[in-house]
Design an enzyme around this catalytic site. Structure first.
Site, PDB file in Angstrom:
ATOM      1  N   ASP A 279       0.847  -1.199   0.000  1.00 25.82           N
ATOM      2  CA  ASP A 279       0.000   0.000   0.000  1.00 25.82           C
ATOM      3  C   ASP A 279       0.879   1.244   0.000  1.00 25.82           C
ATOM      4  O   ASP A 279       2.087   1.151   0.249  1.00 25.82           O
ATOM      5  CB  ASP A 279      -0.962   0.006   1.198  1.00 25.82           C
TER       6      ASP A 279
ATOM      7  N   ASP B 159       1.449   5.148   1.353  1.00 24.91           N
ATOM      8  CA  ASP B 159       1.085   6.153   2.344  1.00 24.91           C
ATOM      9  C   ASP B 159       1.683   7.486   1.942  1.00 24.91           C
ATOM     10  O   ASP B 159       2.842   7.572   1.536  1.00 24.91           O
ATOM     11  CB  ASP B 159       1.625   5.764   3.732  1.00 24.91           C
TER      12      ASP B 159
ATOM     13  N   ASP C  86       9.230   4.588  13.435  1.00 25.14           N
ATOM     14  CA  ASP C  86       9.931   3.561  14.208  1.00 25.14           C
ATOM     15  C   ASP C  86      11.375   3.330  13.740  1.00 25.14           C
ATOM     16  O   ASP C  86      12.322   3.629  14.465  1.00 25.14           O
ATOM     17  CB  ASP C  86       9.126   2.248  14.293  1.00 25.14           C
TER      18      ASP C  86
HETATM   19  P1  ATP Z   1       4.009  -2.863   5.809  1.00 24.21           P
HETATM   20  O1  ATP Z   1       2.858  -2.028   5.319  1.00 24.21           O
HETATM   21  O2  ATP Z   1       4.792  -3.545   4.766  1.00 24.21           O
HETATM   22  O3  ATP Z   1       3.624  -3.743   6.915  1.00 24.21           O
HETATM   23  P2  ATP Z   1       4.949  -0.351   6.790  1.00 24.21           P
HETATM   24  O4  ATP Z   1       6.316   0.108   7.221  1.00 24.21           O
HETATM   25  O5  ATP Z   1       4.309   0.402   5.677  1.00 24.21           O
HETATM   26  O6  ATP Z   1       5.076  -1.875   6.467  1.00 24.21           O
HETATM   27  P3  ATP Z   1       2.662   0.386   8.312  1.00 24.21           P
HETATM   28  O7  ATP Z   1       2.094  -0.273   9.519  1.00 24.21           O
HETATM   29  O8  ATP Z   1       1.878   0.429   7.064  1.00 24.21           O
HETATM   30  O9  ATP Z   1       4.041  -0.341   8.058  1.00 24.21           O
HETATM   31  O10 ATP Z   1       3.081   1.844   8.757  1.00 24.21           O
HETATM   32  C1  ATP Z   1       3.469   2.853   7.853  1.00 24.21           C
HETATM   33  C2  ATP Z   1       4.578   3.685   8.466  1.00 24.21           C
HETATM   34  O11 ATP Z   1       4.131   4.316   9.660  1.00 24.21           O
HETATM   35  C3  ATP Z   1       5.816   2.909   8.867  1.00 24.21           C
HETATM   36  O12 ATP Z   1       6.693   2.702   7.784  1.00 24.21           O
HETATM   37  C4  ATP Z   1       6.414   3.787   9.944  1.00 24.21           C
HETATM   38  O13 ATP Z   1       7.106   4.869   9.373  1.00 24.21           O
HETATM   39  C5  ATP Z   1       5.191   4.339  10.639  1.00 24.21           C
HETATM   40  N1  ATP Z   1       4.773   3.489  11.767  1.00 24.21           N
HETATM   41  C6  ATP Z   1       3.886   2.472  11.737  1.00 24.21           C
HETATM   42  N2  ATP Z   1       3.734   1.920  12.944  1.00 24.21           N
HETATM   43  C7  ATP Z   1       4.546   2.597  13.780  1.00 24.21           C
HETATM   44  C8  ATP Z   1       4.831   2.512  15.171  1.00 24.21           C
HETATM   45  N3  ATP Z   1       4.253   1.589  15.930  1.00 24.21           N
HETATM   46  N4  ATP Z   1       5.706   3.413  15.683  1.00 24.21           N
HETATM   47  C9  ATP Z   1       6.284   4.346  14.910  1.00 24.21           C
HETATM   48  N5  ATP Z   1       6.063   4.467  13.603  1.00 24.21           N
HETATM   49  C10 ATP Z   1       5.208   3.622  13.024  1.00 24.21           C
HETATM   50 MG    MG Z   2       2.313   0.056   4.945  1.00 23.02          MG
END
Ligand code: ATP
Ligand code: MG
Length: 463
Positions: A84, A86, A165
């Site tokens: 996805d 963002d 994170d």
């Molecule tokens: P994926 O979608 O592949 O699981 P992602 O890194 O995109 O990985 P998401 O949960 O979609 O994970 O979150 C998007 C972004 O938001 C992350 O890349 C990170 O920058 C931030 N983020 C998400 N969860 C947290 C958290 N618990 N603490 C700090 N930042 C976070």
């Molecule tokens: Mg994501």
């Protein structure tokens, strides 16, 4: 699948460190910006969804800053397909909302905007400040243990970067000039294949213990190492996960085990003492009988394989497998106390489920079929008369049969049962009749009707 280090980071003499002409910044209060220009990185608009591009261009046209951020930039740089996209912007949710007819402001904890294009949703988030930067108008708060409960404070892009994170999750793709903004040393960590927490790891885990699970998930998914300071506090902080609502942990468990690297994730979770926080009873059962691990590993291996082949996987089967050691243990105890197998299996399933939902919730639409998979294991033993035919037509048969095969493959004593059902499915009508007749010779007939009626009425009496 993982393609390894992106080629632009691999070219000899063209390491990203040289490219950036400086060492990565230490985690500091003041983030240092490195800009990687469009011809110094491999990310191109062809790898970005049309919908995400539309959102970015519309924001840009309205004179706002607009970036892709997070997992989509990380995955695109690694030549993986982002699941996805963002978007991060300096426009407020209301301003974003007013630019799109297909937008909706959602969330109470975080106000974000969802822009819908058919089945795809682009998440647009206003830059937020980390809790340390909270001012008097702050809406963020922390519990005594440091757990972050709300953080809806708008901030600058620098602040937004350092509240994320891991460094590799804090890369911003700028739609204005197609460059990548790196405030936390994420490009350098990509180069070294490292998961590194932004800021002080222990504090950041205390703010949100789910970050420990995310570190494991990304390590398994990307085949990266967890940087030493980032991994150091995990074992001692693992029990902080008890503060996290069971519903959120359920969602995390699905991401951990149904993303295609479940087996590796399971091994890492156990190594970092996190599995026991999510599935304490399974962990106990595995410690008591380590040979039971083979079943879970095989289940996860098969799940990973199905995902790689684009076949469907279900949370019900996953939870049935992860809790099977608990069910087996409870079942053995109930049998020892004199309860007949069918009700013993039902009770064991009930007990295992009831104990688990304190840790991760299991919505009914999954817990029901999960328990049926367990209960079906006994039903598969009964093959007389028409039973085998009826069983094979039951909607739960396929999952229960797969489960039985797993048990058989991983050393459980189920005799020739799995092979029998394999033969049954592969046979024509005539051979099926023979199979059933053969099994009748081996099965001890039981006065089933009476037993079942007794059992049902005793169950009703209890209810
Ligand atoms: P994926 O979608 O592949 O699981 P992602 O890194 O995109 O990985 P998401 O949960 O979609 O994970 O979150 C998007 C972004 O938001 C992350 O890349 C990170 O920058 C931030 N983020 C998400 N969860 C947290 C958290 N618990 N603490 C700090 N930042 C976070
Ligand atoms: Mg994501």
């Amino acid at each position: 699948m993982l393609k390894g280090i992106p080629s632009f980071l691999k070219r000899p003499g063209d390491s990203i460190r040289q490219l950036l002409k400086s060492e990565r910044p230490q985690q500091s209060i003041k983030p240092e910006l490195h800009i990687v220009s469009r011809d110094e990185h491999p990310m191109s608009r062809t790898g970005i969804s049309e919908s995400a591009l539309k959102v970015l261009y519309r924001l840009k046209k309205a004179n706002y800053d607009a970036f892709l951020v997070g997992g989509c930039v990380r995955d695109a740089l690694l030549d993986l397909h982002p699941k996805d996209f963002d978007v991060a912007t300096n426009a407020t949710p209301e301003q974003v909302n007013s630019l799109f007819h297909n937008a909706r402001i959602i969330g109470r904890r975080f106000r974000i905007v969802h822009v819908r294009y058919g089945r795809e949703t682009i998440e647009v988030t206003t830059f937020r400040a980390p809790p340390a930067n909270n001012t008097a108008k702050s809406h963020a708060s922390q519990t005594d243990q440091g757990l972050l409960v709300r953080d809806n404070v708008y901030g600058t892009i620098e602040e937004d970067a350092i509240r994320r994170d891991f460094t590799i999750n804090a890369l911003y793709y700028n739609i204005r000039d197609f460059s990548i903004y790196d405030y936390a040393g994420g490009i350098d960590d990509m180069d070294h294949r490292l998961i590194r927490m932004i800021g002080d790891p222990e504090t950041r885990y205390r703010e949100d213990p789910v970050r420990m699970l995310r570190a494991i998930r990304f390590a398994a998914k990307l085949d990266f190492d967890i940087e030493s300071a980032t991994e150091a506090p995990i074992r001692a902080s693992a029990n902080l996960l008890r503060q996290i609502p069971a519903a959120r942990l359920f969602e995390e468990v699905l991401k951990l085990f149904l993303s295609g690297q479940g087996e590796e994730t399971f091994n890492l979770l156990r190594e970092y003492h996190l599995f026991g926080q999510l599935f304490p009873y399974s962990e106990d059962a595995l410690r008591e009988s380590p040979e039971r691990e083979a079943f879970i590993l095989q289940a996860l291996y098969n799940t990973d394989k199905r995902i790689a082949e684009n076949k469907p996987v279900t949370p019900a089967f996953l939870f049935a497998a992860l809790l099977w050691p608990v069910v087996q243990k409870a079942f053995a105890e109930l049998i020892r106390s004199g309860i007949p197998p069918v009700p013993a299996m039902q009770q064991a399933g009930q007990q295992a489920t009831a104990a688990q939902v304190d840790f991760t919730s299991i919505p009914k639409r999954f817990s029901q079929p999960m328990r049926e998979i367990w209960e079906f294991q006994l039903r598969l033993e009964r093959r007389q008369g028409k039973r085998a035919y009826l069983t094979a037509e039951h909607p739960r048969f396929r999952a229960a049969y797969d489960f039985l095969v797993l048990r058989s493959e991983t050393g459980e004593n189920v005799g020739e049962l799995a092979q029998w059902w394999t033969n049954f499915q592969e046979s024509d009508n005539h051979s099926r009749r023979n199979l059933v007749m053969n099994s009748e010779q081996h099965e001890t007939p039981v006065p089933r009707k009476r037993r079942r009626r007794n059992y049902n009425s005793s169950r009703k009496a209890k209810e």
